[in-house]
Every structure is written in C-alpha cells, then in structure tokens.
Design a protein around this motif. Structure first.
Motif, PDB file in Angstrom:
ATOM      1  N   ARG A  31       0.842  -1.211   0.000  1.00  0.00           N
ATOM      2  CA  ARG A  31       0.000   0.000   0.000  1.00  0.00           C
ATOM      3  C   ARG A  31       0.868   1.249   0.000  1.00  0.00           C
ATOM      4  N   ASN A  32       1.927   1.243   0.810  1.00  0.00           N
ATOM      5  CA  ASN A  32       2.820   2.402   0.862  1.00  0.00           C
ATOM      6  C   ASN A  32       3.522   2.612  -0.469  1.00  0.00           C
ATOM      7  N   THR A  33       3.942   1.531  -1.113  1.00  0.00           N
ATOM      8  CA  THR A  33       4.609   1.621  -2.414  1.00  0.00           C
ATOM      9  C   THR A  33       3.648   2.145  -3.470  1.00  0.00           C
ATOM     10  N   GLU A  34       2.424   1.621  -3.474  1.00  0.00           N
ATOM     11  CA  GLU A  34       1.421   2.083  -4.444  1.00  0.00           C
ATOM     12  C   GLU A  34       1.116   3.559  -4.223  1.00  0.00           C
ATOM     13  N   ARG A  35       1.000   3.963  -2.979  1.00  0.00           N
ATOM     14  CA  ARG A  35       0.719   5.376  -2.662  1.00  0.00           C
ATOM     15  C   ARG A  35       1.871   6.261  -3.137  1.00  0.00           C
ATOM     16  N   ALA A  36       3.097   5.829  -2.877  1.00  0.00           N
ATOM     17  CA  ALA A  36       4.270   6.599  -3.312  1.00  0.00           C
ATOM     18  C   ALA A  36       4.304   6.709  -4.835  1.00  0.00           C
ATOM     19  N   ASP A  37       3.945   5.628  -5.523  1.00  0.00           N
ATOM     20  CA  ASP A  37       3.904   5.650  -6.992  1.00  0.00           C
ATOM     21  C   ASP A  37       2.851   6.632  -7.500  1.00  0.00           C
ATOM     22  N   ARG A  38       1.676   6.635  -6.869  1.00  0.00           N
ATOM     23  CA  ARG A  38       0.610   7.569  -7.276  1.00  0.00           C
ATOM     24  C   ARG A  38       1.038   9.012  -7.057  1.00  0.00           C
ATOM     25  N   ILE A  39       1.673   9.272  -5.917  1.00  0.00           N
ATOM     26  CA  ILE A  39       2.119  10.628  -5.616  1.00  0.00           C
ATOM     27  C   ILE A  39       3.178  11.067  -6.615  1.00  0.00           C
ATOM     28  N   ALA A  40       4.127  10.177  -6.936  1.00  0.00           N
ATOM     29  CA  ALA A  40       5.181  10.511  -7.906  1.00  0.00           C
ATOM     30  C   ALA A  40       4.567  10.802  -9.281  1.00  0.00           C
ATOM     31  N   ARG A  41       3.572  10.003  -9.674  1.00  0.00           N
ATOM     32  CA  ARG A  41       2.904  10.225 -10.965  1.00  0.00           C
ATOM     33  C   ARG A  41       2.192  11.574 -10.977  1.00  0.00           C
ATOM     34  N   LEU A  42       1.480  11.897  -9.895  1.00  0.00           N
ATOM     35  CA  LEU A  42       0.785  13.182  -9.825  1.00  0.00           C
ATOM     36  C   LEU A  42       1.765  14.353  -9.873  1.00  0.00           C
ATOM     37  N   LYS A  43       2.869  14.232  -9.144  1.00  0.00           N
ATOM     38  CA  LYS A  43       3.871  15.307  -9.169  1.00  0.00           C
ATOM     39  C   LYS A  43       4.426  15.493 -10.576  1.00  0.00           C
ATOM     40  N   ARG A  44       4.682  14.379 -11.257  1.00  0.00           N
ATOM     41  CA  ARG A  44       5.191  14.442 -12.634  1.00  0.00           C
ATOM     42  C   ARG A  44       4.183  15.130 -13.554  1.00  0.00           C
ATOM     43  N   GLU A  45       2.908  14.764 -13.417  1.00  0.00           N
ATOM     44  CA  GLU A  45       1.864  15.374 -14.241  1.00  0.00           C
ATOM     45  C   GLU A  45       1.741  16.870 -13.955  1.00  0.00           C
ATOM     46  N   ILE A  46       1.845  17.247 -12.692  1.00  0.00           N
ATOM     47  CA  ILE A  46       1.749  18.667 -12.329  1.00  0.00           C
ATOM     48  C   ILE A  46       2.922  19.434 -12.925  1.00  0.00           C
ATOM     49  N   ARG A  47       4.139  18.875 -12.792  1.00  0.00           N
ATOM     50  CA  ARG A  47       5.321  19.545 -13.359  1.00  0.00           C
ATOM     51  C   ARG A  47       5.220  19.672 -14.877  1.00  0.00           C
ATOM     52  N   PRO A  53      -7.385  17.728 -12.568  1.00  0.00           N
ATOM     53  CA  PRO A  53      -8.074  17.096 -11.436  1.00  0.00           C
ATOM     54  C   PRO A  53      -9.472  16.624 -11.817  1.00  0.00           C
ATOM     55  N   ASP A  54      -9.862  15.505 -11.235  1.00  0.00           N
ATOM     56  CA  ASP A  54     -11.231  15.036 -11.410  1.00  0.00           C
ATOM     57  C   ASP A  54     -11.970  15.228 -10.088  1.00  0.00           C
ATOM     58  N   ILE A  55     -13.199  14.840 -10.038  1.00  0.00           N
ATOM     59  CA  ILE A  55     -14.034  15.078  -8.860  1.00  0.00           C
ATOM     60  C   ILE A  55     -13.462  14.364  -7.621  1.00  0.00           C
ATOM     61  N   ARG A  56     -12.848  13.179  -7.818  1.00  0.00           N
ATOM     62  CA  ARG A  56     -12.253  12.469  -6.681  1.00  0.00           C
ATOM     63  C   ARG A  56     -11.082  13.256  -6.108  1.00  0.00           C
ATOM     64  N   ASP A  57     -10.267  13.846  -6.978  1.00  0.00           N
ATOM     65  CA  ASP A  57      -9.137  14.655  -6.506  1.00  0.00           C
ATOM     66  C   ASP A  57      -9.622  15.845  -5.691  1.00  0.00           C
ATOM     67  N   ILE A  58     -10.649  16.491  -6.193  1.00  0.00           N
ATOM     68  CA  ILE A  58     -11.193  17.666  -5.500  1.00  0.00           C
ATOM     69  C   ILE A  58     -11.787  17.252  -4.156  1.00  0.00           C
ATOM     70  N   ALA A  59     -12.531  16.152  -4.136  1.00  0.00           N
ATOM     71  CA  ALA A  59     -13.122  15.661  -2.881  1.00  0.00           C
ATOM     72  C   ALA A  59     -12.028  15.295  -1.892  1.00  0.00           C
ATOM     73  N   ARG A  60     -10.960  14.650  -2.357  1.00  0.00           N
ATOM     74  CA  ARG A  60      -9.851  14.276  -1.487  1.00  0.00           C
ATOM     75  C   ARG A  60      -9.187  15.517  -0.900  1.00  0.00           C
ATOM     76  N   LEU A  61      -9.005  16.550  -1.718  1.00  0.00           N
ATOM     77  CA  LEU A  61      -8.400  17.778  -1.227  1.00  0.00           C
ATOM     78  C   LEU A  61      -9.271  18.449  -0.174  1.00  0.00           C
ATOM     79  N   LEU A  62     -10.564  18.486  -0.431  1.00  0.00           N
ATOM     80  CA  LEU A  62     -11.479  19.092   0.534  1.00  0.00           C
ATOM     81  C   LEU A  62     -11.489  18.309   1.848  1.00  0.00           C
ATOM     82  N   THR A  63     -11.507  16.989   1.741  1.00  0.00           N
ATOM     83  CA  THR A  63     -11.507  16.138   2.929  1.00  0.00           C
ATOM     84  C   THR A  63     -10.228  16.324   3.725  1.00  0.00           C
TER      85      THR A  63
END
Length: 70
Positions: A31-47, A53-63
């Motif tokens: 789970r930690n590895t998968e989470r780290a991979d998702r975070i790295a992918r998101l950072k790459r996409e942002i850069r 962002p989709d609705i899940r991303d927005i909901a996660r940020l609000l939460t």
C-alpha cells in the motif's frame, strides 16, 4: 504436557499468527509503495502541466483540508 514442551495446537496457532503478521507487513508495504507511486505520478503530471483534477481529486483535497491526518 510436561515442562518445556509446547502443545501442538499452540504451535500451530503461533505459526498462523506469524504468517498473519508477515502478510500484514507485506500488504502495508505494498500500500505504501502504491501510494508513493501515485504521488510521484501526480507530481510528474503537475510539473509537466498535464494534470487535470477530477471530482475524486477535489473531494480528497477538501476532505484532507478538514482532517489533516488524511
């Protein structure tokens, strides 16, 4: 049972507990590895400027803004 001897049922229970503990450690690591991979992918996409962002991303940020432990 004499002193120093273990009950066969107890040994079996201890083995099940050990296997269960090892499984939990592996699952947690996965789970930690998968989470780290998702975070790295998101950072790459942002850069790269390709992040949308989709609705899940927005909901996660609000939460997470309401509960910083998430």
């Amino acid at each position: 049972m004499g002193r120093g001897k273990t009950c066969p049922g107890n040994a079996s229970g201890m083995e099940k507990k050990r296997i269960s503990d090892e499984f939990e450690v592996r699952e947690s690591h996965l789970r930690n590895t998968e989470r780290a991979d998702r975070i790295a992918r998101l950072k790459r996409e942002i850069r790269d400027g390709s992040y949308e962002p989709d609705i899940r991303d927005i909901a996660r940020l609000l939460t997470s803004a309401m509960d910083p432990t998430l």
